[in-house]
Write an enzyme that holds these catalytic residues in place. Structure first.
Site, PDB file in Angstrom:
ATOM      1  N   ASP A   7       0.883  -1.166   0.000  1.00  0.00           N
ATOM      2  CA  ASP A   7       0.000   0.000   0.000  1.00  0.00           C
ATOM      3  C   ASP A   7       0.922   1.218   0.000  1.00  0.00           C
ATOM      4  O   ASP A   7       1.470   1.581   1.040  1.00  0.00           O
ATOM      5  CB  ASP A   7      -0.885  -0.017   1.255  1.00  0.00           C
ATOM      6  CG  ASP A   7      -1.857   1.155   1.261  1.00  0.00           C
ATOM      7  OD1 ASP A   7      -2.303   1.567   0.177  1.00  0.00           O
ATOM      8  OD2 ASP A   7      -2.159   1.661   2.355  1.00  0.00           O
ATOM      9  N   GLU A  68      -1.061  -1.253  -4.931  1.00  0.00           N
ATOM     10  CA  GLU A  68      -2.303  -0.512  -5.162  1.00  0.00           C
ATOM     11  C   GLU A  68      -2.125   0.430  -6.344  1.00  0.00           C
ATOM     12  O   GLU A  68      -1.129   1.148  -6.439  1.00  0.00           O
ATOM     13  CB  GLU A  68      -2.702   0.283  -3.913  1.00  0.00           C
ATOM     14  CG  GLU A  68      -4.070   0.924  -4.078  1.00  0.00           C
ATOM     15  CD  GLU A  68      -4.528   1.639  -2.823  1.00  0.00           C
ATOM     16  OE1 GLU A  68      -4.716   0.961  -1.796  1.00  0.00           O
ATOM     17  OE2 GLU A  68      -4.701   2.865  -2.885  1.00  0.00           O
ATOM     18  N   ASP A 141      -2.579   1.234   6.895  1.00  0.00           N
ATOM     19  CA  ASP A 141      -1.759   0.952   5.710  1.00  0.00           C
ATOM     20  C   ASP A 141      -1.281  -0.499   5.702  1.00  0.00           C
ATOM     21  O   ASP A 141      -1.156  -1.125   4.656  1.00  0.00           O
ATOM     22  CB  ASP A 141      -0.536   1.873   5.677  1.00  0.00           C
ATOM     23  CG  ASP A 141      -0.901   3.313   5.981  1.00  0.00           C
ATOM     24  OD1 ASP A 141      -0.965   4.105   5.051  1.00  0.00           O
ATOM     25  OD2 ASP A 141      -1.131   3.610   7.173  1.00  0.00           O
TER      26      ASP A 141
END
Lengths: 179, 179
Positions: A7, A68, A141
């Site tokens: 992330d 991501e 996160d």
């Protein structure tokens, strides 16, 4: 399949490693965050992120890296840093010859909660359940990185099967697309 | 001062190396473009950019790297790729301990043409004149990279002088800013 999920972020970059195949209980191998000081120079922050990711890749030896997908329309104030951190993650993986796959935030949410518009708490709750953890990983996160890895194990395999099916029925020669 | 300027982009990343000090004729040492195929995977493209930049750093050994500052509001369709390419440039420079400086497109235009809203042709014409070239470097990304390096030689030195002046008049101890 062992997947390292990322992330991306300049201040906190979430990392989670999950092992598994669809239809079987998943195993969390590791989860954490690479942090860089907000007052450091951007180039130095990217070097710290590179070192952090390299250490995770060395320790866990994933087969795939899932990152991501960053969109320019979201969070305009942080999107450049997010894009730059994600570039370092993709660079580290590709340099080792590891396949890199991108998943959008809504694909990840849909994969782990059934809804592409689930909130952070819902994603954290499902990650905790799917990986049989005692509590949701913190910060968010870190939980998101695990969700990305789970999403990839489930979606990636479906995509691979689809690609294999297409390949099996493909004519022998196809004109290459032009750049 | 030897400056390597980078005009970041995934498809074409302009690089230009300029040697000089303010108030003296500038010298172009090299100019070119690192290209990556538009149909390659993003991770592989970033690896190609890394290799390209490393080769330029090895050959020209600049003291400073100047990179165009990317804004999220401009060219939404390509801004993510531009941010990612710029991340690789900053990473390569910082990894070698080279200072990285960012300049906005309007700072660069103002430095070489006197107007922050000059067009590509005007920038190309001034780069040609300032470096005493026979013709404007092509593509425009290459000319822009040279303009960045020139901008840094002129602005960077002014900034350094200002910083030195401030440092000379600074009280002996200053509380460090908190993150």
């Amino acid at each position: 399949m062992r997947v390292l999920g990322v992330d991306p972020g300049l201040t906190r970059l979430g990392i989670g490693v999950v092992d598994g195949v669809p239809g079987r209980p998943l195993t969390m191998l590791g989860v954490g965050v690479v942090r860089t000081p907000a007052d450091a120079e951007i180039g130095h922050r990217l070097v710290l992120i590179e070192r952090g990711i390299e250490a995770w890749l060395d320790e866990y030896r994933p087969e795939v890296v899932a990152v991501e997908r960053v969109f320019s329309q979201h969070n305009v104030s942080t999107v450049m840093g997010t894009a730059q951190a994600s570039a370092v993650a993709m660079l580290c993986a590709s340099r080792r010859g590891l396949p890199v796959h991108l998943h959008t935030p809504s694909e990840v949410k849909a994969a782990v909660t059934g809804s592409g518009r689930a909130d952070k708490a819902q994603v954290g709750a499902m990650v905790t359940r799917l990986l049989r953890l005692d509590a949701p990983p913190k910060p968010a996160d870190a939980a998101d990185a695990l969700a990305l890895a789970i999403c990839h194990i489930w979606r990636g395999t479906a995509t691979n099967r689809l690609q294999q099916a297409i390949a099996a029925h493909r004519p022998a020669r196809i004109q290459e697309p032009r750049a």
